[in-house]
Design a protein around this motif. Structure first.
Motif, PDB file in Angstrom:
ATOM      1  N   LEU A 126       0.838  -1.205   0.182  1.00 23.06           N
ATOM      2  CA  LEU A 126      -0.041   0.005  -0.096  1.00 23.06           C
ATOM      3  C   LEU A 126       1.016   1.355  -0.106  1.00 23.06           C
ATOM      4  N   LEU A 127       1.876   1.419   0.946  1.00 24.65           N
ATOM      5  CA  LEU A 127       2.973   2.425   1.014  1.00 24.65           C
ATOM      6  C   LEU A 127       3.579   2.860  -0.508  1.00 24.65           C
ATOM      7  N   ARG A 128       3.924   1.472  -1.176  1.00 24.38           N
ATOM      8  CA  ARG A 128       4.511   1.635  -2.316  1.00 24.38           C
ATOM      9  C   ARG A 128       3.759   2.053  -3.176  1.00 24.38           C
ATOM     10  N   ALA A 129       2.339   1.796  -3.381  1.00 21.58           N
ATOM     11  CA  ALA A 129       1.593   2.050  -4.438  1.00 21.58           C
ATOM     12  C   ALA A 129       1.074   3.560  -4.250  1.00 21.58           C
ATOM     13  N   ALA A 130       1.097   4.042  -3.163  1.00 13.56           N
ATOM     14  CA  ALA A 130       0.571   5.376  -2.996  1.00 13.56           C
ATOM     15  C   ALA A 130       1.550   6.498  -3.394  1.00 13.56           C
ATOM     16  N   PRO A 131       1.056   7.636  -4.135  1.00 16.96           N
ATOM     17  CA  PRO A 131       1.885   8.549  -4.694  1.00 16.96           C
ATOM     18  C   PRO A 131       2.386   9.241  -3.677  1.00 16.96           C
ATOM     19  N   THR A 132       1.474   9.693  -2.655  1.00 17.92           N
ATOM     20  CA  THR A 132       2.044  10.449  -1.580  1.00 17.92           C
ATOM     21  C   THR A 132       1.330   9.843  -0.188  1.00 17.92           C
ATOM     22  N   LEU A 133       1.793  10.349   0.855  1.00 18.02           N
ATOM     23  CA  LEU A 133       1.371   9.891   2.182  1.00 18.02           C
ATOM     24  C   LEU A 133       0.100  10.244   2.292  1.00 18.02           C
ATOM     25  N   ALA A 134      -0.505  11.450   1.650  1.00  9.44           N
ATOM     26  CA  ALA A 134      -2.062  11.938   1.629  1.00  9.44           C
ATOM     27  C   ALA A 134      -2.776  10.702   1.193  1.00  9.44           C
ATOM     28  N   ASP A 135      -2.298   9.707   0.309  1.00  2.00           N
ATOM     29  CA  ASP A 135      -3.025   8.546  -0.307  1.00  2.00           C
ATOM     30  C   ASP A 135      -3.196   7.720   0.332  1.00  2.00           C
ATOM     31  N   VAL A 136      -2.489   7.398   1.577  1.00  2.00           N
ATOM     32  CA  VAL A 136      -2.567   6.370   2.573  1.00  2.00           C
ATOM     33  C   VAL A 136      -3.950   6.582   3.186  1.00  2.00           C
ATOM     34  N   PRO A 137      -4.995   5.877   3.300  1.00  2.00           N
ATOM     35  CA  PRO A 137      -6.197   5.998   3.791  1.00  2.00           C
ATOM     36  C   PRO A 137      -5.866   6.029   5.470  1.00  2.00           C
ATOM     37  N   PRO A 138      -6.611   7.411   6.162  1.00  4.85           N
ATOM     38  CA  PRO A 138      -6.685   7.331   7.641  1.00  4.85           C
ATOM     39  C   PRO A 138      -7.666   6.574   8.252  1.00  4.85           C
ATOM     40  N   THR A 139      -8.458   5.931   7.538  1.00  7.62           N
ATOM     41  CA  THR A 139      -9.512   5.010   7.947  1.00  7.62           C
ATOM     42  C   THR A 139      -9.124   3.555   8.092  1.00  7.62           C
ATOM     43  N   PRO A 140      -9.758   2.685   8.765  1.00 12.81           N
ATOM     44  CA  PRO A 140      -9.269   1.348   8.829  1.00 12.81           C
ATOM     45  C   PRO A 140      -9.781   0.714   7.453  1.00 12.81           C
ATOM     46  N   PRO A 141      -8.848  -0.229   7.089  1.00 12.07           N
ATOM     47  CA  PRO A 141      -7.845  -1.114   7.940  1.00 12.07           C
ATOM     48  C   PRO A 141      -6.714  -0.445   7.837  1.00 12.07           C
ATOM     49  N   PRO A 142      -6.314   0.318   6.814  1.00 13.01           N
ATOM     50  CA  PRO A 142      -4.787   0.519   7.117  1.00 13.01           C
ATOM     51  C   PRO A 142      -4.460   1.787   8.413  1.00 13.01           C
ATOM     52  N   ARG A 143      -5.382   2.650   8.307  1.00 15.47           N
ATOM     53  CA  ARG A 143      -5.551   3.567   9.477  1.00 15.47           C
ATOM     54  C   ARG A 143      -4.310   4.392   9.705  1.00 15.47           C
ATOM     55  N   ARG A 144      -3.657   5.045   8.668  1.00 14.09           N
ATOM     56  CA  ARG A 144      -2.537   5.932   8.667  1.00 14.09           C
ATOM     57  C   ARG A 144      -2.834   6.757   9.855  1.00 14.09           C
ATOM     58  N   HIS A 145      -1.864   7.149  10.831  1.00 15.32           N
ATOM     59  CA  HIS A 145      -2.127   7.979  11.993  1.00 15.32           C
ATOM     60  C   HIS A 145      -0.597   8.856  12.292  1.00 15.32           C
ATOM     61  N   GLU A 146      -0.720   9.896  12.479  1.00 14.55           N
ATOM     62  CA  GLU A 146       0.524  10.518  13.089  1.00 14.55           C
ATOM     63  C   GLU A 146       0.680   9.957  14.526  1.00 14.55           C
ATOM     64  N   LEU A 147       1.916  10.038  15.020  1.00 16.96           N
ATOM     65  CA  LEU A 147       2.459   9.461  16.130  1.00 16.96           C
ATOM     66  C   LEU A 147       2.623  10.898  17.217  1.00 16.96           C
ATOM     67  N   SER A 148       2.739  10.599  18.346  1.00 15.93           N
ATOM     68  CA  SER A 148       3.037  11.826  19.194  1.00 15.93           C
ATOM     69  C   SER A 148       3.880  11.255  20.331  1.00 15.93           C
ATOM     70  N   HIS A 149       3.946  12.150  21.547  1.00 15.16           N
ATOM     71  CA  HIS A 149       4.471  11.816  22.589  1.00 15.16           C
ATOM     72  C   HIS A 149       6.186  11.579  22.342  1.00 15.16           C
ATOM     73  N   ASP A 150       6.711  10.541  22.359  1.00 13.33           N
ATOM     74  CA  ASP A 150       8.106  10.027  22.089  1.00 13.33           C
ATOM     75  C   ASP A 150       8.474  10.036  20.831  1.00 13.33           C
ATOM     76  N   MET A 151       7.368  10.069  19.597  1.00 12.60           N
ATOM     77  CA  MET A 151       7.722   9.854  18.312  1.00 12.60           C
ATOM     78  C   MET A 151       7.059  10.966  17.545  1.00 12.60           C
ATOM     79  N   PRO A 152       7.245  12.182  17.852  1.00 16.59           N
ATOM     80  CA  PRO A 152       6.751  13.213  16.981  1.00 16.59           C
ATOM     81  C   PRO A 152       7.471  13.093  15.451  1.00 16.59           C
TER      82      PRO A 152
END
Length: 110
Positions: free
Chosen positions: A37-63
Motif C-alpha cells: 500500500l505504501l509503495r503504491a501510494a503516490p503521496t502519504l496523503a493517499d494512504v487512508p486514515p480510515t481502517p483497515p490501514p488507518r494511517r495516523h501520526e504519532l506523538s509523545h516520544d515519536m513526533p
C-alpha cells in the motif's frame, strides 16, 4: 512512494515473503499488504486514515512519525524521508508533498 529502511536488518526482514514470515510469523501477510500500500501510494496523503490501514501520526516520544495498523496492537512505523520535511504554511507535515518514507520499525507500542 519510495521506501527506505532504518537498518539493513529491517530491510532484510521486510525483503520478501519468506523473510517476513520468519521475522513476523502470522503478521507477515498483513505487513506485506501495508508495505505494498505504501509503495503504491503516490503521496502519504493517499494512504487512508480510515481502517483497515488507518494511517495516523504519532506523538509523545515519536513526533513526526506515522504508523499504519498491522494486527491487534502491532504497527508499521515510518517517517517522511525528506530533508527538510515538507511543512504546511500553518504548521504540520504536508502529507501531499511526502513522496518517500523511512520505515523505522514494526512493533507493538501499546
Amino acid at each position: 512512494m519510495k521506501l527506505s529502511f532504518s537498518s539493513k536488518k529491517l530491510e532484510k526482514e521486510l525483503a520478501d515473503e519468506a523473510a517476513l514470515k520468519r521475522a513476523y510469523g502470522d503478521r507477515a501477510k498483513r505487513l506485506q499488504t501495508r508495505l505494498d500500500l505504501l509503495r503504491a501510494a503516490p503521496t502519504l496523503a493517499d494512504v487512508p486514515p480510515t481502517p483497515p490501514p488507518r494511517r495516523h501520526e504519532l506523538s509523545h516520544d515519536m513526533p513526526g512519525h506515522f504508523a499504519v495498523d498491522i494486527t491487534g496492537n502491532w504497527r508499521l512505523i515510518f517517517k517522511p524521508d525528506h530533508d527538510p520535511v515538507p511543512q504546511l504554511e500553518g504548521g504540520g507535515i504536508d502529507l501531499k508533498a511526502v513522496t518517500a518514507v523511512l520505515i523505522v520499525e514494526v512493533k507493538d507500542y501499546h
